[in-house]
Design a protein around this motif. Structure first.
Motif, mmCIF file in Angstrom:
data_model
loop_
_atom_site.group_PDB
_atom_site.id
_atom_site.type_symbol
_atom_site.label_atom_id
_atom_site.label_comp_id
_atom_site.label_asym_id
_atom_site.label_seq_id
_atom_site.Cartn_x
_atom_site.Cartn_y
_atom_site.Cartn_z
ATOM 1 N N LEU A 1 74.283 27.171 -29.797
ATOM 2 C CA LEU A 1 75.377 26.812 -30.712
ATOM 3 C C LEU A 1 76.580 27.249 -30.297
ATOM 4 O O LEU A 1 77.681 26.883 -30.480
ATOM 5 C CB LEU A 1 74.706 27.028 -32.225
ATOM 6 N N LYS B 1 77.125 26.109 -25.943
ATOM 7 C CA LYS B 1 77.023 24.594 -25.903
ATOM 8 C C LYS B 1 76.572 23.950 -27.264
ATOM 9 O O LYS B 1 75.278 23.460 -27.156
ATOM 10 C CB LYS B 1 76.147 24.127 -24.637
ATOM 11 N N PRO B 2 77.440 23.740 -28.094
ATOM 12 C CA PRO B 2 77.057 23.196 -29.325
ATOM 13 C C PRO B 2 76.623 21.878 -29.282
ATOM 14 O O PRO B 2 75.419 21.449 -29.772
ATOM 15 C CB PRO B 2 78.045 23.502 -30.179
ATOM 16 N N GLY B 3 77.170 21.042 -28.397
ATOM 17 C CA GLY B 3 76.784 19.660 -28.403
ATOM 18 C C GLY B 3 75.430 19.466 -27.666
ATOM 19 O O GLY B 3 74.621 18.726 -28.251
ATOM 20 N N GLU B 4 75.252 20.025 -26.600
ATOM 21 C CA GLU B 4 73.821 19.934 -25.821
ATOM 22 C C GLU B 4 72.853 20.472 -27.031
ATOM 23 O O GLU B 4 71.932 20.025 -26.929
ATOM 24 C CB GLU B 4 73.822 20.731 -24.599
ATOM 25 N N THR B 5 73.048 21.614 -27.449
ATOM 26 C CA THR B 5 72.042 21.977 -28.470
ATOM 27 C C THR B 5 71.828 21.026 -29.643
ATOM 28 O O THR B 5 70.538 21.041 -29.755
ATOM 29 C CB THR B 5 72.505 23.511 -28.802
ATOM 30 N N LEU B 6 72.645 20.556 -30.334
ATOM 31 C CA LEU B 6 72.305 19.667 -31.398
ATOM 32 C C LEU B 6 71.796 18.476 -30.922
ATOM 33 O O LEU B 6 70.748 17.881 -31.240
ATOM 34 C CB LEU B 6 73.789 19.390 -31.939
ATOM 35 N N ARG B 7 72.002 17.873 -29.479
ATOM 36 C CA ARG B 7 71.222 16.954 -29.110
ATOM 37 C C ARG B 7 69.698 17.349 -28.726
ATOM 38 O O ARG B 7 68.968 16.372 -28.798
ATOM 39 C CB ARG B 7 71.788 16.505 -27.726
ATOM 40 N N ARG C 1 66.912 16.399 -31.508
ATOM 41 C CA ARG C 1 66.582 15.245 -31.613
ATOM 42 C C ARG C 1 64.848 15.325 -31.448
ATOM 43 O O ARG C 1 64.216 14.503 -32.047
ATOM 44 C CB ARG C 1 67.319 14.212 -30.782
ATOM 45 N N LYS D 1 84.146 29.185 -31.152
ATOM 46 C CA LYS D 1 84.881 28.839 -29.984
ATOM 47 C C LYS D 1 86.342 29.806 -30.189
ATOM 48 O O LYS D 1 86.573 30.320 -28.646
ATOM 49 C CB LYS D 1 85.745 27.472 -30.022
#
Length: 486
Positions: free
Chosen positions: A38, A41-47, A50, A312
């Protein structure tokens, strides 16, 4: 070779198998990966989340998104001593964890253990699955096992001697079943969680009083509203401090002082920090709603900007200092929103460059105390940036003094301060205080937080009190108060 001694003085040459998360480690590698991801790489982590129902795959993906430095992970000293003793006596020592094998393997290798068992993206090696893997490797009852929770009961039941860390209920159950048990304390203290909340930082919320002072409104109902607002901001600040520490675990462990923080050192588990974060956030927003929509909006803005800073902005040169100054200024706006007092435009314009100066002082202190010229962990500055920070801090100081001087000629300044020349005299202690803060930051003689330092610095507090006294005199308040008293 001398055989090792286990609980009850019984001799054993069986392999010693250690659970990793919560047993050998004073942390949880799944949560470590999640928070590290988080933060970077927050985007990759949230993905990756799933796959939250498929724990083995979730762990695998998070380990790829945010691989950990296993050499920095906090180790339980008692369990480590037990493992070292076993190794010294010639026993085989293995790590068996539900965390992904890509983390468990390097962790075992780093500590000199013989073997590692972990989840592989398909099988979540926990409970019965871990028991099956260990029995396949060592045979039924062919190993001693160290664990820390009820989920480990399935392994203890198929092993031999048990080492139980911080789980008295499981230890009692195993003893009642006739098993030999070595019990280690484990656990954590509420005092350490309170320390993670940094209550000493709550003193910064004294900034909420500034609008009341500027408006000369010292009525008790007004002050009570400000006090309630300070409680809300204290909860909000502690909530964000916990989030910040969870996002900054690796950077804190590389820092000479921050490595002792409760989460970085493993004194408090990440789960406890997450629960406390939720409670504090609810308290802050709940009080904010009770004080009205304006104050709620300011609290929400503060928390959102603080979160953006943690995720960030603190890694971005100069933007981080502007954000710090904004967060300090928001506290002043919050004081106006809580009390219903109008925040003077001139006051906000004056304090922002003051806080720019203090933001630079914060970075100057960190860089002066740094041990190398490398960039600070998680920050955008290195020691070669000290002169630039010094120049910006001086510009902020000069700008604040000029704005204060200009305020004395404004319509509001003339109305509130009949004796304007005394305001000009007040420029002297203000300038002295700001210069002192910059100088102490340059020589590394401050705390890492300039606001907290300023409120503990006796000379600095004296200069601020002199400034306030002069401003009260210029406003005629001293004369008014003395007339009431005498």
């Amino acid at each position: 070779m001398t055989a090792p001694v286990t609980s009850g003085g019984v001799i054993s040459e069986r392999p010693l198998v250690l659970d990793a998360d919560g047993t050998f480690l004073r942390t949880d590698m799944l949560l470590e990966c999640a928070w590290a991801g988080l933060g970077t790489k927050p985007g990759e982590t949230l993905r990756a989340f799933r796959h939250w129902r498929d724990r083995a795959r979730l762990k695998s993906e998070l380990a790829q998104v945010a691989p950990l430095r296993v050499d920095l992970l906090p180790v339980d000293p008692e369990v480590k001593a037990l493992a070292d003793e076993a190794l010294a006596q010639g026993r085989s020592v293995a790590l068996a964890s539900a965390s992904d094998l890509s983390l468990v393997g390097p962790l075992a290798e780093h500590h000199g253990f013989d073997r590692a068992f972990g989840s592989d993206g398909r099988v979540n090696l926990k409970g019965a699955e871990k028991a099956r893997a260990l029995v396949a490797a060592y045979g039924e009852g062919g190993f001693d096992y160290a664990g820390n929770e009820a989920a480990d009961m399935a392994i203890w039941e198929r092993g031999a001697d048990a080492v139980v860390v911080g789980d008295r209920a499981s230890a009692a159950r195993l003893r009642s079943a006739g098993r030999r048990v070595t019990e280690l304390a484990g656990g954590w203290a509420w005092a350490d969680l309170a320390r993670a909340m940094r209550p000493h930082q709550w003193v910064k919320n004294i900034l909420l009083v500034l609008p009341v002072i500027a408006a000369h409104d010292f009525a008790l109902p007004t002050l009570l509203l400000v006090l309630i607002g300070m409680i809300a901001f204290s909860a909000a600040a502690s909530c964000i401090y916990l989030v910040n520490d969870l996002l900054d675990l690796e950077a804190d462990r590389l820092h000479p002082k921050k490595c002792h923080r409760p989460f970085a050192s493993g004194a408090v588990p990440i789960r406890a920090g997450m629960a406390a974060t939720l409670v504090l956030g609810v308290v802050a927003l709940g009080i904010g709603a009770a004080l009205g929509p304006a104050f709620l909006a300011v609290v929400a803005l503060y928390m959102a900007l603080s979160l953006a800073y943690s995720l960030k902005l603190k890694r971005m040169r100069w933007i981080d200092i502007a954000t710090l100054a904004s967060l300090y200024t928001i506290r002043v706006v919050a004081g106006a929103a809580a009390s219903g007092v109008d925040a003077s435009f001139f006051m906000l314009v004056f304090i922002f460059p003051v806080f720019i100066t203090l933001g630079c002082v914060k970075r100057l202190t960190e860089l002066t105390l740094a041990t190398s010229d490398d960039r600070l962990p998680g920050r955008g500055y290195g020691r070669p940036d000290r002169e630039d920070l010094l120049n910006v801090s001086i510009l902020g100081m000069v700008g604040a003094l000029m704005i204060f001087f200009g305020y004395s000629f404004s319509e509001q300044g003339r109305a509130l301060y009949p004796d304007r020349w005394i305001l000009w005299v007040a420029l002297v202690p203000i300038a002295w205080w700001l210069f002192r803060m910059v100088r102490l930051g340059w020589y590394g003689k401050q705390d890492y937080d300039p606001i907290v330092f300023a409120l503990k610095d006796k000379r600095g507090v004296g200069l601020l009190l002199i400034t306030l006294s002069l401003m009260f005199y210029a406003a005629g308040l001293w004369q008014e108060w003395f007339a009431l008293w005498f």
